[in-house]
Design a protein around this motif. Structure first.
Motif, PDB file in Angstrom:
ATOM      1  N   ALA A   1       6.458  17.216  -1.287  1.00 12.10           N
ATOM      2  CA  ALA A   1       5.344  17.257  -0.336  1.00 12.10           C
ATOM      3  C   ALA A   1       4.041  17.622  -1.047  1.00 12.10           C
ATOM      4  O   ALA A   1       2.986  17.013  -0.798  1.00 12.10           O
ATOM      5  CB  ALA A   1       5.645  18.246   0.783  1.00 12.10           C
TER       6      ALA A   1
ATOM      7  N   VAL B   1       8.296   5.625  -2.303  1.00 11.48           N
ATOM      8  CA  VAL B   1       9.364   4.955  -1.562  1.00 11.48           C
ATOM      9  C   VAL B   1      10.714   5.286  -2.193  1.00 11.48           C
ATOM     10  O   VAL B   1      10.906   5.086  -3.404  1.00 11.48           O
ATOM     11  CB  VAL B   1       9.144   3.431  -1.550  1.00 11.48           C
ATOM     12  CG1 VAL B   1      10.240   2.743  -0.753  1.00 11.48           C
ATOM     13  CG2 VAL B   1       7.766   3.088  -0.987  1.00 11.48           C
TER      14      VAL B   1
ATOM     15  N   ARG C   1       0.026  -1.444  -3.037  1.00  5.70           N
ATOM     16  CA  ARG C   1       1.471  -1.334  -2.861  1.00  5.70           C
ATOM     17  C   ARG C   1       2.244  -2.092  -3.935  1.00  5.70           C
ATOM     18  O   ARG C   1       3.298  -2.681  -3.681  1.00  5.70           O
ATOM     19  CB  ARG C   1       1.888  -1.783  -1.457  1.00  5.70           C
ATOM     20  CG  ARG C   1       1.316  -0.895  -0.352  1.00  5.70           C
ATOM     21  CD  ARG C   1       1.718  -1.350   1.030  1.00  5.70           C
ATOM     22  NE  ARG C   1       1.189  -0.449   2.067  1.00  5.70           N
ATOM     23  CZ  ARG C   1      -0.051  -0.472   2.547  1.00  5.70           C
ATOM     24  NH1 ARG C   1      -0.913  -1.362   2.058  1.00  5.70           N
ATOM     25  NH2 ARG C   1      -0.445   0.369   3.472  1.00  5.70           N
TER      26      ARG C   1
ATOM     27  N   ARG D   1      11.305  11.134   2.464  1.00  8.45           N
ATOM     28  CA  ARG D   1      10.595  10.167   3.316  1.00  8.45           C
ATOM     29  C   ARG D   1       9.717  10.882   4.335  1.00  8.45           C
ATOM     30  O   ARG D   1       8.581  10.469   4.585  1.00  8.45           O
ATOM     31  CB  ARG D   1      11.603   9.251   4.005  1.00  8.45           C
ATOM     32  CG  ARG D   1      12.233   8.248   3.054  1.00  8.45           C
ATOM     33  CD  ARG D   1      13.376   7.474   3.686  1.00  8.45           C
ATOM     34  NE  ARG D   1      13.952   6.534   2.722  1.00  8.45           N
ATOM     35  CZ  ARG D   1      15.242   6.260   2.622  1.00  8.45           C
ATOM     36  NH1 ARG D   1      16.109   6.835   3.442  1.00  8.45           N
ATOM     37  NH2 ARG D   1      15.676   5.393   1.718  1.00  8.45           N
ATOM     38  N   GLU D   2      10.229  11.962   4.903  1.00  8.06           N
ATOM     39  CA  GLU D   2       9.442  12.710   5.874  1.00  8.06           C
ATOM     40  C   GLU D   2       8.225  13.348   5.210  1.00  8.06           C
ATOM     41  O   GLU D   2       7.108  13.327   5.761  1.00  8.06           O
ATOM     42  CB  GLU D   2      10.310  13.781   6.528  1.00  8.06           C
ATOM     43  CG  GLU D   2       9.593  14.576   7.607  1.00  8.06           C
ATOM     44  CD  GLU D   2      10.487  15.615   8.271  1.00  8.06           C
ATOM     45  OE1 GLU D   2       9.968  16.376   9.115  1.00  8.06           O
ATOM     46  OE2 GLU D   2      11.690  15.658   7.942  1.00  8.06           O
TER      47      GLU D   2
ATOM     48  N   ARG E   1      -2.065  11.418  -2.326  1.00  2.00           N
ATOM     49  CA  ARG E   1      -3.005  10.935  -1.310  1.00  2.00           C
ATOM     50  C   ARG E   1      -4.447  11.021  -1.820  1.00  2.00           C
ATOM     51  O   ARG E   1      -5.258  10.112  -1.582  1.00  2.00           O
ATOM     52  CB  ARG E   1      -2.849  11.773  -0.039  1.00  2.00           C
ATOM     53  CG  ARG E   1      -3.716  11.377   1.145  1.00  2.00           C
ATOM     54  CD  ARG E   1      -3.316  10.034   1.709  1.00  2.00           C
ATOM     55  NE  ARG E   1      -4.177   8.938   1.272  1.00  2.00           N
ATOM     56  CZ  ARG E   1      -3.940   7.664   1.528  1.00  2.00           C
ATOM     57  NH1 ARG E   1      -2.850   7.304   2.191  1.00  2.00           N
ATOM     58  NH2 ARG E   1      -4.756   6.729   1.102  1.00  2.00           N
TER      59      ARG E   1
ATOM     60  N   ALA F   1       6.680  12.362   2.435  1.00  2.00           N
ATOM     61  CA  ALA F   1       5.730  11.318   2.044  1.00  2.00           C
ATOM     62  C   ALA F   1       4.954  10.809   3.256  1.00  2.00           C
ATOM     63  O   ALA F   1       3.721  10.646   3.205  1.00  2.00           O
ATOM     64  CB  ALA F   1       6.465  10.175   1.355  1.00  2.00           C
ATOM     65  N   ALA F   2       5.654  10.585   4.348  1.00  2.12           N
ATOM     66  CA  ALA F   2       4.989  10.112   5.564  1.00  2.12           C
ATOM     67  C   ALA F   2       4.003  11.155   6.077  1.00  2.12           C
ATOM     68  O   ALA F   2       2.888  10.824   6.519  1.00  2.12           O
ATOM     69  CB  ALA F   2       6.015   9.764   6.628  1.00  2.12           C
TER      70      ALA F   2
ATOM     71  N   CYS G   1       2.929  14.702  -3.049  1.00  2.00           N
ATOM     72  CA  CYS G   1       2.392  13.637  -2.199  1.00  2.00           C
ATOM     73  C   CYS G   1       0.971  13.960  -1.725  1.00  2.00           C
ATOM     74  O   CYS G   1       0.164  13.047  -1.491  1.00  2.00           O
ATOM     75  CB  CYS G   1       3.310  13.403  -1.006  1.00  2.00           C
ATOM     76  SG  CYS G   1       4.865  12.571  -1.454  1.00  2.00           S
TER      77      CYS G   1
ATOM     78  N   GLY H   1       3.678   7.407   2.827  1.00  2.00           N
ATOM     79  CA  GLY H   1       5.025   6.890   3.070  1.00  2.00           C
ATOM     80  C   GLY H   1       5.238   5.475   2.606  1.00  2.00           C
ATOM     81  O   GLY H   1       6.377   5.063   2.356  1.00  2.00           O
ATOM     82  N   GLU H   2       4.159   4.698   2.468  1.00  2.00           N
ATOM     83  CA  GLU H   2       4.280   3.323   1.979  1.00  2.00           C
ATOM     84  C   GLU H   2       4.006   3.230   0.485  1.00  2.00           C
ATOM     85  O   GLU H   2       3.962   2.126  -0.060  1.00  2.00           O
ATOM     86  CB  GLU H   2       3.326   2.416   2.753  1.00  2.00           C
ATOM     87  CG  GLU H   2       3.657   2.303   4.234  1.00  2.00           C
ATOM     88  CD  GLU H   2       2.741   1.357   4.977  1.00  2.00           C
ATOM     89  OE1 GLU H   2       1.698   0.968   4.401  1.00  2.00           O
ATOM     90  OE2 GLU H   2       3.070   0.990   6.118  1.00  2.00           O
ATOM     91  N   HIS H   3       3.835   4.372  -0.170  1.00  2.00           N
ATOM     92  CA  HIS H   3       3.505   4.378  -1.599  1.00  2.00           C
ATOM     93  C   HIS H   3       4.542   5.153  -2.433  1.00  2.00           C
ATOM     94  O   HIS H   3       4.773   4.808  -3.590  1.00  2.00           O
ATOM     95  CB  HIS H   3       2.116   4.989  -1.809  1.00  2.00           C
ATOM     96  CG  HIS H   3       1.029   4.253  -1.098  1.00  2.00           C
ATOM     97  ND1 HIS H   3       0.372   3.181  -1.657  1.00  2.00           N
ATOM     98  CD2 HIS H   3       0.513   4.408   0.137  1.00  2.00           C
ATOM     99  CE1 HIS H   3      -0.526   2.714  -0.790  1.00  2.00           C
ATOM    100  NE2 HIS H   3      -0.462   3.443   0.302  1.00  2.00           N
TER     101      HIS H   3
END
Length: 441
Positions: A409, A349, A366, A336-337, A416, A339-340, A412, A345-347
């Protein structure tokens, strides 16, 4: 870390060999190469602990081991030693082995809410036996399955309700009805609509969501009020939630329950357990009509039962369930960290109980996306992480978790870029991964 994709020439050759001889190229649809990015479906050579190696020599940190069955890690010494001891003593006889009594005693001591148990080789046989037994004791034809849970059996009573219903007569399919998880009102309405027709309610007591307060107790009351059998499918929740099952954790006792997966740490063993009054209908010490419950040549292979006993002893004595939760919590927080931090972080999950984590890959709107899942899986594999889910095994180390988070990471960061372009295609490397249940290949 090497950012190049792993080279898999031998795996590709092995996949072709498999497809030539084995329908689907695997013996479980969830292991099919259609579940992985194009040309990145490794064929496994061997495993040890939390790691596996493919036939090309690439090593991976593995999650979801054996479709959640290998919860202690591959080739766990306590399990393999128990199996070795039995192999030289013979594996199958014309009469019951004393190991069958020992395994039953161990199981009923571990799961004290059950009064009798019968072993099988796979979960489908156990759940189907539960359904048959429920129909026999109630004299009713219909089965009510939880619509929000993905899989119960390969047998017609369940597969007929999925998109892969080919070969299942409509008359069989019509006898299975569905109820939503967590909604007692809807379930009560279903039981009223089919009054005196529903033999059983079958569901997983929990999955990626916890049961709402009072839900399982309410379901128990509904089953009692309408005279149907309550069946908990504990294939996944058994051991991962508690060694005594989710029924122990939540304090609600079903009439029947089924166990498998973690029970054998990869060895083929499953169990149907439950109330003596019901289970004995498949036995020899009751006055009523006999039920052909479970009768399998290999259901009591001694080495598999030895594995199950070793697994249960390890869970109880070493606190394995608590370790699974601790590892899962560390992994979930890290993912979670990561991804955020990369702005997704909203994609990307993470969901579920810490011992049974899954992940969702969501698109620009989403919404769940197989295309973004393909991108994500491809980047994980490139980083040496084989993860159709984030379900942990007890063999993972903190270093494994940290490495996984680093790889996530990096994945992610690419995710992005794809979101900014509103198109993951350049990073998919080919066709999208596919859902298991679909009508056409």
């Amino acid at each position: 870390m090497n950012a190049e994709e792993p080279s898999l020439p031998r795996s590709r050759q092995a996949n072709e060999r498999l497809h030539a001889m084995v329908p689907g190229g695997a013996h479980t649809y969830a292991k099919g190469d259609d579940q992985y990015p194009e040309d990145l479906a490794p064929v496994i050579s061997h495993g040890s602990g939390a790691h596996v190696w493919d036939v090309d020599g690439n090593r991976y940190i593995e999650y979801g081991s054996g479709l959640r069955s290998v919860s202690l890690g591959h080739a766990h010494p306590r399990v393999t030693e128990a199996v070795r001891r039995e192999l030289d003593r013979g594996s199958n006889f014309v009469r019951p082995s004393i190991v069958e009594a020992e395994a039953a005693e161990r199981f009923l001591a571990t799961v004290p809410t059950a009064e009798m148990v019968k072993f099988a080789k796979n979960g489908s046989d156990a759940t189907t036996a539960a359904v048959r037994l429920a129909r026999a004791v109630t004299g009713r034809p219909r089965v009510a399955v939880c619509a929000d849970h993905p899989f119960f059996s390969v047998d017609d009573w369940f597969i007929g309700t999925t998109p892969m219903s080919a070969g299942v007569p409509a008359a069989t399919d019509e006898l299975t009805v569905a109820f939503p998880y967590g909604d007692l009102t809807a379930t009560a309405e279903l039981l009223t609509r089919y009054r005196n027709e529903v033999a059983c309610l079958i569901l997983e007591p929990a999955t990626h969501t916890e049961p709402p307060p009072g839900y399982l107790a309410g379901l128990r009351a509904l089953a009692d009020r309408h005279g149907c059998v309550l069946v908990f499918d504990e294939m996944i929740t058994g051991f991962r939630w508690s060694e005594a099952g989710a029924q122990s954790l939540y304090g609600v006792v079903p009439d029947l329950s089924t166990f498998g997966k973690a029970l054998g740490n990869g060895f083929a063993v499953a169990a149907l357990a439950g109330r003596r009054e019901l289970m004995e209908r498949g036995g020899l010490r009751h006055p009523g009509e006999r039920v052909f419950l479970l009768s399998t040549t290999h259901g009591a292979e001694t080495h598999a039962l030895a594995a199950a006993m070793a697994v249960q002893a390890t869970y109880v004595e070493e606190g394995v369930t608590a370790r699974l939760h601790a590892l899962g919590e560390r992994l979930a927080a890290g993912v979670r960290e990561a991804a955020a931090g990369m702005g997704v972080g909203e994609h990307v999950v993470v969901r579920g109980r810490a011992s049974n984590l899954v992940f969702a890959t969501l698109d620009e709107d989403r919404q769940p996306s197989q295309r973004y899942r393909t991108l994500f899986l491809r980047r994980l594999l490139t980083g040496g992480v084989l993860a159709p889910s984030f379900v942990v095994s007890g063999a993972l180390s903190d270093a494994d978790i940290d490495q996984t988070v680093d790889v996530v990471a990096q994945a992610c960061a690419v995710y992005r870029k794809a979101l900014d372009a509103a198109d993951p295609t350049p990073w998919m490397g080919g066709r999208a991964v596919k859902p298991v249940f679909r009508r056409l290949a």
